[in-house]
Design an enzyme around this catalytic site. Structure first.
Site, PDB file in Angstrom:
ATOM      1  CG  HIS A  44       2.906   0.316  -5.357  1.00 49.12           C
ATOM      2  ND1 HIS A  44       2.897   0.106  -6.708  1.00 49.12           N
ATOM      3  CD2 HIS A  44       3.833  -0.536  -4.848  1.00 49.12           C
ATOM      4  CE1 HIS A  44       3.788  -0.839  -7.000  1.00 49.12           C
ATOM      5  NE2 HIS A  44       4.367  -1.231  -5.897  1.00 49.12           N
TER       6      HIS A  44
ATOM      7  CE  LYS B  43      11.110  -3.649   1.712  1.00 48.80           C
ATOM      8  NZ  LYS B  43      10.085  -4.646   1.390  1.00 48.80           N
TER       9      LYS B  43
END
Ligand code: NDP
Length: 473
Positions: A232, A318
């Site tokens: 991505h 995260k």
């Protein structure tokens, strides 16, 4: 193995009982049916010994889970569904597929399956004749390093022509990502400053405020660089930094993206800071001594005429403070500080917020009212909208069925992107621990040597008290 130009006439999905099918594929199929783009048999294949009725119930359950059900489209979906229960290693599975495909001349096979099964299924399709004149969509991850990506390309090329292979990166199906390309090349004002003469640095942050959501076992095999940087974030970098394609076709776009990937300097250990959130090792499926990164910050150089010397800072993680993906292009400050001599000079920026909302904006300096020649930054917003109208999977599966490869990744590009990250995969140095809810380990700050350090995206409106969005990397 002829390059296909006409539309597909059957949709086959391997992994039909899996998580991705449940979360993304059935809803995308419903949307395609609603738009009249899926008038063909839809064939799911998996190992569970389900009946067709059970499979239909699963489809309906998935649609209900995704949002309001379009009863008409759902009924059509159920009518068009077929289910084949069989192991992918078993030849008879493909023989049954062959008979269900009957007169289909250009089926599209979607491999929504664990990557270890890609070669088995591709070989099964080829040996049974199901690959003839067919297209194949391959889910991520496309390999886990350069060598395995090359091996997978060889397997695919053994059964399909490159023009029939669609490597999916759902990020490229996002409206905001396509707008990057559009905004850059549909406006003349950007091009003169979009280079090393005017751009100081570029930052791309993809932050998630949630952890591995019970998928610790999967994450142990990946880590942040494999999971989102190689695909991505390097794809976004390519769209942001590539030169204009010379034609309207997919091949011209792919050619420019490839040139850009090839200009990216392979990363070195000193260009990367890897982190792991506190408590990751307590997650189910995670090793007690795991050295897998849940955070990565890196400094990338693109050795092209346009970008030489401009650092591209890329960061993902995260358990960060917000869930947002944002790009900030920082222009150089004016050559002399004629005004604002008290404060440090401020630059102009372009900001592309890709999620949760879509924003395209530029910051400019204007004079503050009053006698002093002092200024303030204002944001000029070109676009602000809440979310994609069309899901990336709907867009990409529709494109693949029409044979349009514009938003997919070519064999050479995927290998070139792996070549960039390959030297920093599985680094032996221990990952640095970071607090949940922080912006990662302290070392990440030192990576950005110019300007004001990392630009931290603001929380989106959806963040306030909302449940974490489903992770779909
Ligand atoms: P799951 O593990 O949930 O599903 C795997 C599917 O493959 C099931 O339908 C399973 O069938 C089938 N299967 C596995 N082994 C066999 C076999 N030997 N023979 C026949 N069928 C078999 O995986 P996901 O749906 O999560 O992921 C699929 C792919 O999509 C992966 O490549 C993943 O990386 C990718 N992906 C997933 C995302 C997600 O959010 N889940 C997001 C982005 C990409 P059965 O259950 O009947 O045994």
């Amino acid at each position: 193995m002829t390059p296909a130009t006409s539309s597909s006439d059957a949709f086959v999905f391997f992994g039909a009982t899996g998580d991705l099918a449940y979360k993304k594929i059935f809803p995308a199929l419903q949307a395609l049916l609603r738009n009249g783009e899926l008038d063909m048999p839809i064939i799911g294949i998996a190992r569970s010994g389900w009946t067709l009725e059970q499979f239909r119930a699963r489809a309906r359950d998935s649609l209900e889970h995704a949002g309001p059900v379009d009863e008409e489209a759902c009924a059509r979906l159920c009518r068009q569904l077929h289910y084949i229960s069989g192991d992918y290693a078993d030849d008879t599975t493909y023989a049954r597929l062959r008979s269900v495909l009957r007169d289909a001349r250009r089926p599209l096979h979607y491999l929504a399956i664990p990557p270890s099964l890609f070669p088995t299924v591709v070989q099964g399709l080829a040996a049974s004749g199901c690959a003839r004149d067919a297209r194949v969509v391959v889910e991520k991850p496309f390999g886990r390093d350069l060598a395995s990506a090359r091996a997978l390309n060889r397997v695919l090329h053994g059964a399909f022509d490159e023009s029939a292979i669609f490597r999916i990166d759902h990020y490229l199906g996002k409206e905001a990502v396509q707008n990057l390309l559009y905004f850059r090349f549909a406006n003349t004002f950007l091009e003169p400053v979009w280079n090393r003469d005017y751009v100081q640095s570029v930052q791309i942050t993809m932050a998630e405020d949630f952890g591995v959501q019970g998928r610790g076992g999967f994450y142990e095999e990946a880590g942040a660089i494999r999971d989102v940087v190689q695909n991505h974030l390097l794809q976004v970098t390519a769209l942001l930094a590539m030169d204009a394609p010379v034609g309207h076709d997919a091949a011209s776009l792919q050619a420019e993206k490839l040139r850009l990937f090839r200009g990216m300097r392979p990363l070195r250990a000193q260009d990367v800071v890897r982190g792991q959130f506190e408590g990751y090792r307590d997650e189910h499926g995670v090793a007690d001594d795991s050295n897998v990164e849940t955070f990565a910050a890196l400094r990338l150089h693109i050795d092209t005429w346009r970008w030489a010397g401009v650092p591209f800072y890329i960061r993902t993680g995260k358990c960060l403070p917000v869930t947002a993906t944002e790009i900030l292009v920082d222009l150089k400050v004016p050559p002399l500080a004629i005004f604002d001599t008290i404060e440090p000079p401020q630059s102009n920026t372009f900001r592309f917020r890709l999620s949760p909302e879509v924003v395209i904006s530029a910051s400019a300096r204007v004079k503050r009212p009053g006698t002093a020649m002092l200024g303030q930054s204002v944001e000029l917003v070109a676009r602000r909208e809440s979310a994609d109208q069309q899901s990336p999977y709907e867009r990409l599966l529709g494109d693949a069925m029409r044979g349009d490869a514009t938003l997919f990744t070519s064999d050479a590009s995927v290998e070139a992107a792996w070549a960039v990250v390959d030297p920093v995969l599985d680094l032996p140095e221990p990952v640095a621990s970071y607090r949940r809810g922080s912006w990662g380990p302290e070392g990440a700050a030192a990576l950005v040597s110019d300007g004001e350090g990392w630009h931290d995206p603001a929380p989106g409106p959806e963040d306030a008290g909302a449940a974490p969005p489903p992770s779909a990397h």
